[in-house]
Design a protein around this motif. Structure first.
Motif, PDB file in Angstrom:
ATOM      1  N   ILE A   1       1.875   4.216  25.142  1.00 36.61           N
ATOM      2  CA  ILE A   1       1.192   3.471  24.063  1.00 36.61           C
ATOM      3  C   ILE A   1      -0.170   4.319  23.803  1.00 36.61           C
ATOM      4  O   ILE A   1      -0.540   4.600  22.543  1.00 36.61           O
ATOM      5  N   GLY A   2      -0.839   5.029  25.126  1.00 34.33           N
ATOM      6  CA  GLY A   2      -1.752   5.747  24.566  1.00 34.33           C
ATOM      7  C   GLY A   2      -1.381   7.050  24.077  1.00 34.33           C
ATOM      8  O   GLY A   2      -2.026   7.651  23.073  1.00 34.33           O
ATOM      9  N   ALA A   3      -0.225   7.564  24.484  1.00 37.09           N
ATOM     10  CA  ALA A   3       0.276   8.868  23.848  1.00 37.09           C
ATOM     11  C   ALA A   3       0.629   8.589  22.221  1.00 37.09           C
ATOM     12  O   ALA A   3       0.297   9.649  21.638  1.00 37.09           O
ATOM     13  N   VAL A   4       1.211   7.689  21.929  1.00 39.02           N
ATOM     14  CA  VAL A   4       1.433   7.400  20.631  1.00 39.02           C
ATOM     15  C   VAL A   4       0.277   7.158  19.803  1.00 39.02           C
ATOM     16  O   VAL A   4       0.306   7.794  18.608  1.00 39.02           O
ATOM     17  N   LEU A   5      -0.856   6.574  20.266  1.00 33.89           N
ATOM     18  CA  LEU A   5      -2.104   6.328  19.477  1.00 33.89           C
ATOM     19  C   LEU A   5      -2.597   7.646  19.473  1.00 33.89           C
ATOM     20  O   LEU A   5      -3.417   8.021  18.249  1.00 33.89           O
TER      21      LEU A   5
ATOM     22  N   VAL B   1      -3.680  -0.333  31.298  1.00 33.36           N
ATOM     23  CA  VAL B   1      -4.724   0.433  30.341  1.00 33.36           C
ATOM     24  C   VAL B   1      -5.081   1.705  30.909  1.00 33.36           C
ATOM     25  O   VAL B   1      -5.449   2.469  29.905  1.00 33.36           O
ATOM     26  N   VAL B   2      -5.287   1.752  32.026  1.00 29.72           N
ATOM     27  CA  VAL B   2      -5.728   2.985  32.777  1.00 29.72           C
ATOM     28  C   VAL B   2      -4.678   4.251  32.240  1.00 29.72           C
ATOM     29  O   VAL B   2      -5.181   5.234  31.975  1.00 29.72           O
ATOM     30  N   PHE B   3      -3.389   3.946  32.276  1.00 29.46           N
ATOM     31  CA  PHE B   3      -2.594   4.961  32.131  1.00 29.46           C
ATOM     32  C   PHE B   3      -2.536   5.075  30.649  1.00 29.46           C
ATOM     33  O   PHE B   3      -2.225   6.239  30.091  1.00 29.46           O
TER      34      PHE B   3
END
Length: 591
Positions: free
Chosen positions: A287-291, A222-224
């Motif tokens: 995941i973070g980059a996609v969102l 989640v941090v990443f």
């Protein structure tokens, strides 16, 4: 030595004066004079609280207060005030409530669910790992549990540094033109701060646990994801936040250990990169980059290519996304550093192309932006597809050797050169060598929970001699202690026995190593040290045949076998023949 109240008063007064001098509202005649009594009062209150502390601990608190006070003062001046105003336009009262809730939830889970409140340095770990889809409890809890105090501390600090940026990009207030707060539940800043953002964190945590390869534990995925989300929108600010993480970590260590004494000493530990779940980190980052890419495309607010490229390279390098590794031989690991650097470069290129792509048609109805987004989404889908066969593995047929200790479904024993059933359970064509990994050490298994893990390596047990493992579940925990005791044949290898001690039970012998022959020859005979039966014996050899054997004598005692007299002197055993005496064995020592 207790700290002087006068020292605390002076230091706190100084901090108050510095802050007062920087804050605009104090910039008028007599303002510092008014601030001085406040500093003295605060200092006196602090001295009462800190008077029982030693001077270095008090100095640590003063240092941290100085950092915080100076930071607050800077935020009230010039550009700092502008930053605060911008934060209040996006965050409710300028506070990243969702980030604080996420960090607090992780800490609470560690302290209470993992029994860390009893001993924060020794949490219950094994039942909270994502061992298999057939053990859903571990899959659900893995992203929010941690393996140690240092593990949870590092992830909480990283969350406090990176999550506010992601929350700022998400925004508590609507950013679309014409939209107003409180017009619906989706635009309600309280709902977005206290429900939607924490709910998003929860969902991302579950995704990182479900689609990580193999057994994982920790909030780092989640941090990443926070890092990947923030990087796409605010690349340079994200790099700055990573640096801020180091400052927060420094302040925390100063409070915990204000002064450290160290000396050279032997130690046992695997390389630092061998503990990194690099696939889980990469999956969370993507995941973070996609969102964030979806958010950037919708709002059409894109950073420059240079910022994305350099930000991605700096962040991925500093957060060790290049640390690609795999298992080698027993207690060995292989780091593929070159492949990791290539991975970082490729990731930076993809992110740059995705963020800067426009709506020009590439092929038919496919725009450049859609094609670039598909390229970013491809590794996420691929990793997810690979994760499914990896995580449906079971260890139902993995019987432990010897006589393991059983505790409410758990089995604990010691073994060497056995197949790692957790890794071997993954059957990929053309990769049989990579999954044929052996294990040596303290093994913990639980068929019902699909657990099979080398909890303590053979090398670690050989270095320390005594180790313990925790097993348990919701509402209960038990500790199992493992002891290694041995003798080293002169010029030969160590011979040892391993014993497992269950809670409230008798010690159980579970492993005996192979025997070893000492180099010295005395009276035409050689001596072999043996560990059969849980004890230690000496075998007298002539022409490689056993003549006679005897147990190693007790301290300051003697024993005879095969024409030799064995004398125990403390931790050493000597063989005597006539006027000749040579050392044949010494007791194994541990750190």
């Amino acid at each position: 030595m207790n700290v002087s109240p006068l020292l605390v008063v002076a230091a706190t007064t100084l901090v108050t004066l510095v802050a007062a001098a920087a804050v605009p509202r104090f910039r008028r005649p007599g303002s510092l004079a008014h601030a001085t009594p406040v500093g003295i009062v605060v200092g006196i209150a602090a001295s009462v609280a800190l008077d029982a502390l030693d001077i270095w601990t008090a100095a640590a608190y003063v240092a941290v207060v100085t950092f915080v006070a100076a930071g607050i003062a800077v935020l009230r001046v010039g550009e700092g005030r502008a930053v605060v105003r911008r934060a209040r336009t996006r965050l409710l009262f300028g506070v990243p409530w969702g980030s604080l809730l996420a960090a607090g939830g992780v800490v609470a889970f560690y302290l209470f669910a993992q029994f860390g409140a009893q001993n924060p340095r020794s949490p219950l770990v094994v039942p909270f790992v994502s061992w298999s889809y057939f053990y859903p409890f571990g899959t659900v809890t893995a992203a929010f549990a941690h393996a140690s105090l240092g593990h949870v501390t590092g992830n909480v600090i990283a969350t406090l540094a990176l999550a506010p940026l992601a929350e700022y990009a998400f925004s508590h207030f609507p950013t679309d033109r014409g939209a107003s707060a409180f017009s619906s539940w989706r635009t309600n800043p309280y709902v977005r701060a206290f429900v939607l953002f924490p709910l998003g964190v929860l969902v991302v945590g579950l995704l990182t646990a479900v689609f990580s390869w193999g057994a994982t534990i920790g909030f780092s995925g989640v941090v990443f994801a926070f890092a990947g989300f923030a990087l796409v929108r605010y690349p340079l600010a994200t790099v700055l936040a990573v640096s801020a993480r180091e400052v927060i970590s420094l302040l925390w260590t100063v409070i915990r250990d204000p002064i450290v004494f160290a000396s050279a000493s032997p130690s046992f530990s695997p390389p630092w990169w061998a503990g990194i779940a690099v696939q889980g980190h990469m999956f969370g980052f993507l995941i973070g980059a996609v969102l964030a890419s979806v958010l950037v495309m919708r709002r059409d607010n894109r950073p420059s290519a240079a910022r994305i490229w350099f930000g991605a390279v700096l962040l991925a390098s500093s957060m060790s996304l290049w640390a690609v590794w795999w298992y080698g031989a027993v207690d060995d690991f292989v780091l593929y550093r070159a492949a990791g650097v290539l991975l970082v470069a490729t990731l930076a290129i993809i992110l740059t192309v995705v963020v800067r792509a426009d709506d020009r048609t590439l092929v038919r109805d496919v725009s450049t932006r859609k094609a670039a987004f598909a390229v970013l989404l491809l590794p996420v889908v691929t990793m997810s597809l690979v994760a499914v066969p990896v995580n449906v593995t079971t260890v139902a047929d993995a019987d432990l050797p010897g006589d393991p200790v059983e505790i409410r479904g758990y089995e604990v024993t010691y073994a060497e050169d056995v197949t790692n059933e957790r890794v071997a359970g993954v059957d990929f064509p053309y990769f049989a060598a990579a999954t044929n990994v052996s294990a040596s050490g303290v093994i913990v298994a639980n068929e019902d929970r699909q657990i099979w893990t080398e909890q303590v390596s053979a090398g670690e047990l050989g270095f320390y001699g005594d180790r313990s493992v925790k097993v348990g579940g919701v509402g209960w925990t038990e500790r199992v202690t493992v002891h290694r005791r041995g003798w080293v044949a002169s010029g030969g290898s160590a011979v040892y026995n391993v014993y497992v001690v269950p809670p409230d039970g008798d010690s159980r012998h579970v492993f005996a190593s192979e025997s070893s022959t000492a180099d010295p020859r005395i009276g035409g005979r050689k001596v072999r040290v043996d560990a059969a039966g849980g004890g230690f014996g000496l075998e007298v050899l002539r022409n490689d045949s056993v003549v006679e054997s005897v147990q190693i004598p007790g301290e300051n005692e003697t024993a005879m076998a095969g024409g030799l007299t064995f004398v125990r002197n403390g931790t050493r055993v000597y063989a005597e023949y006539g006027n000749t005496s040579v050392q044949v064995a010494s007791e194994e020592t541990y750190e």
